[in-house]
Motif scaffolding. Structure first.
Motif, PDB file in Angstrom:
ATOM      1  N   ASP A 424      96.074  63.281 -26.061  1.00 23.87           N
ATOM      2  CA  ASP A 424      94.364  63.467 -25.889  1.00 23.87           C
ATOM      3  C   ASP A 424      93.661  62.083 -26.641  1.00 23.87           C
ATOM      4  N   MET A 425      94.234  61.678 -27.830  1.00 26.62           N
ATOM      5  CA  MET A 425      93.672  60.715 -28.800  1.00 26.62           C
ATOM      6  C   MET A 425      93.927  59.262 -27.939  1.00 26.62           C
ATOM      7  N   ALA A 426      94.971  59.206 -27.396  1.00 25.26           N
ATOM      8  CA  ALA A 426      95.264  57.949 -26.341  1.00 25.26           C
ATOM      9  C   ALA A 426      94.318  57.855 -25.478  1.00 25.26           C
ATOM     10  N   LYS A 427      94.258  59.047 -24.565  1.00 24.53           N
ATOM     11  CA  LYS A 427      93.217  58.913 -23.517  1.00 24.53           C
ATOM     12  C   LYS A 427      91.822  58.726 -23.674  1.00 24.53           C
ATOM     13  N   LYS A 428      91.271  59.459 -25.027  1.00 25.97           N
ATOM     14  CA  LYS A 428      90.010  59.073 -25.582  1.00 25.97           C
ATOM     15  C   LYS A 428      89.986  57.659 -25.971  1.00 25.97           C
ATOM     16  N   VAL A 429      90.601  57.078 -26.361  1.00 30.46           N
ATOM     17  CA  VAL A 429      90.722  55.539 -26.721  1.00 30.46           C
ATOM     18  C   VAL A 429      90.332  54.717 -25.644  1.00 30.46           C
ATOM     19  N   VAL A 430      91.300  55.028 -24.431  1.00 29.85           N
ATOM     20  CA  VAL A 430      90.946  54.363 -23.105  1.00 29.85           C
ATOM     21  C   VAL A 430      89.571  54.642 -22.707  1.00 29.85           C
ATOM     22  N   GLN A 431      89.067  55.678 -22.809  1.00 29.91           N
ATOM     23  CA  GLN A 431      87.779  56.062 -22.539  1.00 29.91           C
ATOM     24  C   GLN A 431      86.614  55.209 -23.147  1.00 29.91           C
TER      25      GLN A 431
END
Length: 624
Positions: A424-431
């Protein structure tokens, strides 16, 4: 050395063995009393990136009556040539065989280099076991972080130096010089060294006994005058400790090709998995003017175009921002870059990162370590998701397009919810990257995971490691969760982490396994292309020891640990208290906050943290 020239033309990277680099010291062999070889149990490129080597090289070679030369683990092609031509392993400076030296000193940075140590002793033409060596042969010593659990390699080393080396190495040289003149035999010599030099552990002077269940019963000195416990050596005056401002400039590309200045030693953070944070306590900072002087001398004497401000947590250095700005004002115009090896999320200031990137822009790496706040509290990593969000938002808005995130898997109490937190954290960083205007084709987020390895002298020393199957399953799970072309996922080989845990928590019986695995061909076990897991399992089986017993067994607080006789200054009582707090997800304050967590180090070592203009740390009443 015609034979040597012949073999150098046949190996892949001859400059690994040629010597003759800028600032290397070559002394007149006949004019000095004590000759010492610094042995790094990995290749030249790795060893020459190690600041400890440069420091001790400077300390010893500053003496008129001693010399220090270097030797690195020969790569497999060079080993083959040495064995074929019947040549002994030699030093770089004078190309003399190691048997000609009085002392060979190994640095123990990583458990997976243990097989290389045995191999180097053998290539030097010496018996690999300490018990088979006599007074005509070099004294084989070892120090560094892995010396805090020296037991797995105790059979091969004459003595271990516990703690920081700058002062103890000089005392050791004085003592050896004196004893050499007296003509003592090896056992008497070792006994005298222990009596005269604090912080020295001689395994042959202790008996280890075991309980029926295989646990350690006790480690006892064999005679009077041998200390029951060995305390670590600590540099008290860090400001004035000798530091090499004319370091050797490598003759080929190495891992860290730059000027390295040590801004502080130690770390106050208290992450519960981190061994270095315990071993290098208390924190000591150098004054900015001292650092500025050292940098100037190093730039002038090396020609490097990068300055690395090194420590366990450089962003914690009291004056880090003005120091960086000052260095860039002076050296930026000359095209000299400043780098900070580690940025903590909560200490991260985008202004600081922008300063650092003025000369050359590089990617940013952050280490949240765990995917949820609960697990970050377990490991005492005092950062929040908001810290990460703020840091990456700021970074993306200021022109960065790639970010690396570093996590650990297999931490105590970890669940699959914590792994979901990583994804989730990695995807949040992408966003956040997209929202901050990073072009779609340029945005890159890298997630790296390593497997948790329980280490001695930490709050997690009683914890088991996750099984190989569990670690592989978790890696597979994350790989699925991170299936996204903007995210790349890297992970460490769990087989290496398993063996690292075995040796990190192991006892003296592992020496048999080590010798067996080496005889079967174990070399460069930290290198994936050379690591042969099957061979290690065969060695364990042959010696009748179960590696799983060492890595996977939870340990009771009351059990005698194989390293209990080696003291890092932090009390066991404190580590037990920290372990209990971890199980309750309770964080502990950083001692820079002015509140003492009661680790016991200051009263034991009779010294205090030396923080520039720092607040006095108030002790907890009644706690040591």
């Amino acid at each position: 050395m015609h034979q040597l020239d012949k073999i150098l033309s046949r190996v892949q990277k001859p400059s690994r063995y040629a010597g003759g680099e800028w600032n290397a010291v070559k002394k007149d062999w006949d004019q000095v009393d004590i000759k010492m070889a610094f042995a790094f149990p990995d290749v030249y490129e790795v060893g020459m990136s190690h600041l400890g080597l440069q420091i001790l090289y400077h300390v010893v070679n500053s003496r008129k009556d001693a010399l220090m030369e270097r030797v690195f683990a020969p790569w497999t092609d060079m080993e083959k040539e040495l064995r074929q031509e019947r040549l002994l392993l030699f030093s770089l400076e004078s190309q003399r065989p190691l048997v000609d030296f009085d002392i060979i000193g190994f640095t123990l940075q990583y458990e997976m280099s243990f097989s290389n140590i045995i191999n180097m002793i053998d290539l030097a033409g010496l018996p690999i076991r300490a018990a088979d060596r006599d007074v005509t042969m070099p004294l084989i010593i070892a120090g560094g972080p892995c010396a805090f659990n020296p037991e797995p390699i105790a059979d091969f080393i004459d003595l271990f130096v516990i703690g920081e080396g700058e002062e103890v190495i000089l005392e050791l040289i004085d003592t050896v010089k004196d004893l050499k003149q007296q003509g003592l035999d090896r056992p008497k010599m070792l006994l005298e060294i222990v009596k005269k030099v604090p912080g020295i552990y001689v395994p042959s002077l202790y008996t280890v006994s075991y309980n029926e269940d295989g646990t350690v019963k006790e480690v006892l000195p064999k005679q009077k005058g041998v200390p029951q416990k060995i305390g670590k050596r600590v540099i008290r005056d860090f400001e004035n400790v000798p530091f090499p401002t004319n370091p050797i400039v490598p003759s080929m590309g190495v891992v860290h090709d730059r000027v390295m200045v040590e801004v502080l030693r130690g770390c106050t953070r208290g992450c519960r998995f981190c061994q270095a944070g315990v071993l290098y306590r208390p924190v000591r900072e150098k004054k900015p003017e001292t650092l500025a002087r050292q940098v100037e001398e190093m730039i002038n004497s090396t020609g490097h175009d990068e300055i690395s401000l090194t420590s366990l947590s450089t962003a914690d250095y009291t004056g880090v921002a003005p120091l960086v700005r000052n260095l860039l004002d002076i050296y930026g115009e000359r095209g000299v870059n400043v780098s900070l090896p580690s940025l903590r999320l909560d200490a991260f200031s985008i202004d600081l990162a922008k300063e650092v990137q003025k000369v050359r822009k590089s990617g940013l790496t952050f280490a949240p370590e765990a995917g949820t706040q609960r697990l970050r509290d377990v490991i005492n990593k005092n950062v929040t998701e908001q810290n990460l969000v703020d840091a990456v938002t700021s970074a993306f808005q200021n022109g960065w397009s790639s970010v690396k995130l570093y996590f650990m898997i297999g931490l105590p109490t970890e669940t699959y919810e914590d792994l979901d937190g990583i994804a989730d954290m990695a995807k949040k960083v992408v966003q956040i990257g997209y929202q901050s205007g990073v072009p779609r084709g340029r945005l890159k987020v890298t997630v790296s995971t390593s497997s948790f390895v329980p280490k001695s002298h930490t709050a997690f020393q009683w914890e088991p490691q996750d099984s190989l199957e569990q670690l592989k399953e978790k890696q597979k799970y994350l790989k699925e969760k991170l299936r996204d072309k903007r995210i790349s996922y890297n992970w460490h080989d769990p087989g290496t982490s398993f063996l690292e845990a075995v040796f990190a928590k192991g006892d003296r019986r592992l020496g048999m396994v080590l010798e067996d695995a080496w005889a079967r061909g174990a070399r460069f076990d930290g290198w994936s292309e050379h690591f042969k897991f099957r061979l290690w399992l065969e060695a364990f089986e042959e010696q009748g020891l179960d590696p799983k017993w060492y890595a996977y067994r939870p340990i009771d607080y009351g059990e005698v640990l194989p390293w209990d006789h080696i003291e890092a200054g932090v009390s066991k009582k404190f580590l037990i208290r920290e372990h209990k707090k971890a199980m309750g997800s309770l964080p502990t304050m950083d001692c820079r906050s002015g509140q003492c967590p009661g680790c016991g180090l200051c009263p034991t070592m009779e010294m205090k943290p030396d923080i520039l203009g720092g607040a006095e740390i108030a002790p907890i009443p009644g706690e040591v």
